[in-house]
Design a protein around this motif. Sequence first.
Motif, mmCIF file in Angstrom:
data_model
loop_
_atom_site.group_PDB
_atom_site.id
_atom_site.type_symbol
_atom_site.label_atom_id
_atom_site.label_comp_id
_atom_site.label_asym_id
_atom_site.label_seq_id
_atom_site.Cartn_x
_atom_site.Cartn_y
_atom_site.Cartn_z
ATOM 1 N N LYS A 505 0.831 -1.205 0.000
ATOM 2 C CA LYS A 505 0.000 0.000 0.000
ATOM 3 C C LYS A 505 0.862 1.249 0.000
ATOM 4 C CE LYS A 505 -3.689 2.252 2.646
ATOM 5 N NZ LYS A 505 -4.551 2.146 3.854
ATOM 6 N N ARG A 506 1.915 1.243 0.822
ATOM 7 C CA ARG A 506 2.811 2.412 0.853
ATOM 8 C C ARG A 506 3.562 2.560 -0.476
ATOM 9 N NH1 ARG A 506 5.684 2.217 6.847
ATOM 10 N NH2 ARG A 506 3.738 2.357 8.065
ATOM 11 N N LEU A 507 3.965 1.412 -1.082
ATOM 12 C CA LEU A 507 4.669 1.460 -2.359
ATOM 13 C C LEU A 507 3.801 2.086 -3.441
ATOM 14 C CD1 LEU A 507 7.160 0.739 -4.026
ATOM 15 C CD2 LEU A 507 6.176 -1.544 -4.379
ATOM 16 N N MET A 508 2.535 1.720 -3.472
ATOM 17 C CA MET A 508 1.613 2.305 -4.445
ATOM 18 C C MET A 508 1.467 3.806 -4.226
ATOM 19 S SD MET A 508 -1.350 -0.621 -4.678
ATOM 20 C CE MET A 508 -2.271 0.391 -5.820
ATOM 21 N N GLU A 509 1.424 4.225 -2.955
ATOM 22 C CA GLU A 509 1.327 5.662 -2.675
ATOM 23 C C GLU A 509 2.562 6.398 -3.176
ATOM 24 O OE1 GLU A 509 0.717 5.916 1.484
ATOM 25 O OE2 GLU A 509 -1.399 5.260 1.412
ATOM 26 N N CYS A 512 2.487 6.698 -6.992
ATOM 27 C CA CYS A 512 1.522 7.739 -7.394
ATOM 28 C C CYS A 512 2.142 9.124 -7.257
ATOM 29 C CB CYS A 512 0.258 7.638 -6.569
ATOM 30 S SG CYS A 512 -0.733 6.178 -6.915
ATOM 31 N N LYS A 513 2.880 9.349 -6.191
ATOM 32 C CA LYS A 513 3.535 10.649 -6.015
ATOM 33 C C LYS A 513 4.596 10.885 -7.089
ATOM 34 C CE LYS A 513 2.808 11.113 -1.039
ATOM 35 N NZ LYS A 513 3.464 11.258 0.285
ATOM 36 N N ILE A 514 5.355 9.828 -7.413
ATOM 37 C CA ILE A 514 6.404 9.977 -8.442
ATOM 38 C C ILE A 514 5.778 10.322 -9.799
ATOM 39 C CG2 ILE A 514 8.152 8.709 -9.745
ATOM 40 C CD1 ILE A 514 8.785 7.182 -7.174
ATOM 41 N N ARG A 515 4.691 9.645 -10.136
ATOM 42 C CA ARG A 515 4.016 9.910 -11.415
ATOM 43 C C ARG A 515 3.468 11.329 -11.475
ATOM 44 N NH1 ARG A 515 0.625 4.222 -11.745
ATOM 45 N NH2 ARG A 515 2.441 2.856 -12.110
ATOM 46 N N SER A 516 2.931 11.785 -10.345
ATOM 47 C CA SER A 516 2.399 13.152 -10.337
ATOM 48 C C SER A 516 3.514 14.178 -10.484
ATOM 49 C CB SER A 516 1.620 13.406 -9.053
ATOM 50 O OG SER A 516 2.473 13.244 -7.919
ATOM 51 N N LEU A 517 4.677 13.894 -9.920
ATOM 52 C CA LEU A 517 5.813 14.807 -10.056
ATOM 53 C C LEU A 517 6.340 14.816 -11.491
ATOM 54 C CD1 LEU A 517 7.778 14.035 -6.743
ATOM 55 C CD2 LEU A 517 6.508 16.125 -7.326
#
Length: 521
Positions: A505-509, A512-517
Amino acid sequence: MDGYLATGAVYINEKSERGVAGLTSDEYQAVFDKHINYTRKAGNRFSHWAFDCLWAVALCLNNTSRQLQAQGGKLEDFQYDNEEYTHTMFDTMTATNFLGTKGQVVFDEDGSALSRQRVAQFQNGKVVTVAIFEQNEDHATTRKFLDPFVWKTPESRPPRDGVQVIRVSEHVTKEVYIVMSLLASCGILLSLVFMACNIAYRNLPAFKLSSPLLNNIILLGCILGYGVAFVEHAGAPTQMSGHGADDVDDTDDHALLILCSAKNFCLASAFSLAFGALFAKTWRVHVIFTSMVTNKKNLIKDRQLILMVVVLVFINVAILVIWEVVDPRYVRRLLLSPQADELDEDIQYQMVIKICDSSKSVYFTGVMYSVTGLLLLTGAVLAWETKTVKIEALNDSRLIGICIYSVVLLSLIGAVVNELLQTQPSLRYCFVSGFVMAGTTFTACLLFLPKIRESGMFRSVVHHSDAADVGTAGSRIQENVGGKSLSLLTTELAVAKDRIRELDKRLMEKECKIRSLERSS
């Protein structure tokens, strides 16, 4: 007005006896009435007294004259300043004793006439003399009852000279005690059913992961909690022998003190066993979860957790023992307002409530509450720190919070009710025992019903499947991998899977942050 009593002096001798004047009372009355020409005046009734007084003076002077002559003196030589004559005359008067027209005339050592008194009662429209009281020179009282008294009271008995207060020691009624005991018996039976399921299906995952041995300790604490309802002084109200604050019946005080001590020990042991074992299990989950994060190997066995529970029970029992030795309990009595008897207003019943107390109860109660509060706070912290463990069979943290909330709420309400209803033993017993049984039942059902449901026992009954038999057969296979039992390996595997899900779950979060950046850049 009928039945009233009156007392007064006797003005005339009711017997036909000839006195010192040679006349009976009736003969004297006839002579007197003829002398006053039969006129009726207010003072006529004192004529017998006046006649007897003249005879007393005459007899006194006559006897005094004889004594003075024997001593060589004469009555005619009397002088007021002659103390010898005065004392002789006084002694002669006190020794005068004769039968007059109003009865026997006697004087005491102080020279006062001892008149006769009568007791009269108004019966059927007229005054009736029912008794005569008279004294002799030795103040000995003799009573003569002429007519019977007529009493307008229940059972025609004489009325009391004041209100009689009868103190009655009130206990929990037998009916209430029997009802609460039956409810407690049902609770004990429910705990035994849960214990039987816990033992019979201890190898099923739902029970195995939750430490069956500690579950039995929890249920033992629940049984002790239900046992509090049996430790109560019940019975019919008993009449006390005395009427003073300290002059009361204390025959059952010793038994009451024993019951109070037994109730305290039972409550303390029940709480220590039930919640001590529950929090010990949660502490082991916390240690296992921490070791998975820090890669440390911490092996917590059941005997270590049982030792923790024993220490907790020992602490609470030690506090109670010190309390009993340092500050022994005594029976304090609460006196309620007297209530008049429905059939006899001259009788009042005053209920006495017996309560166990001690001079330093506030301090020892505070210590007990502090230990209990510290245990509940520790359990709440452990439950919060292990709330992320998703394995319900392994982790009871989600249920601990509910149990703590219910126990604290019921305990506070029970403490308030116990203080407010001290003058109503049966009602207080119902509420306090009811709160204890409600909290115990709620905790037991909350902890064990989900395990029974998860194990598939209910579904096996409904669908007639053999899942329980398969589980029982599989539980007989004992394996050891790397020196560890199958139960421990199953526990570690479940914790590892739960940790992997948390890390995924933390890895997916993070992804998601990396993709948004990347998109923003």
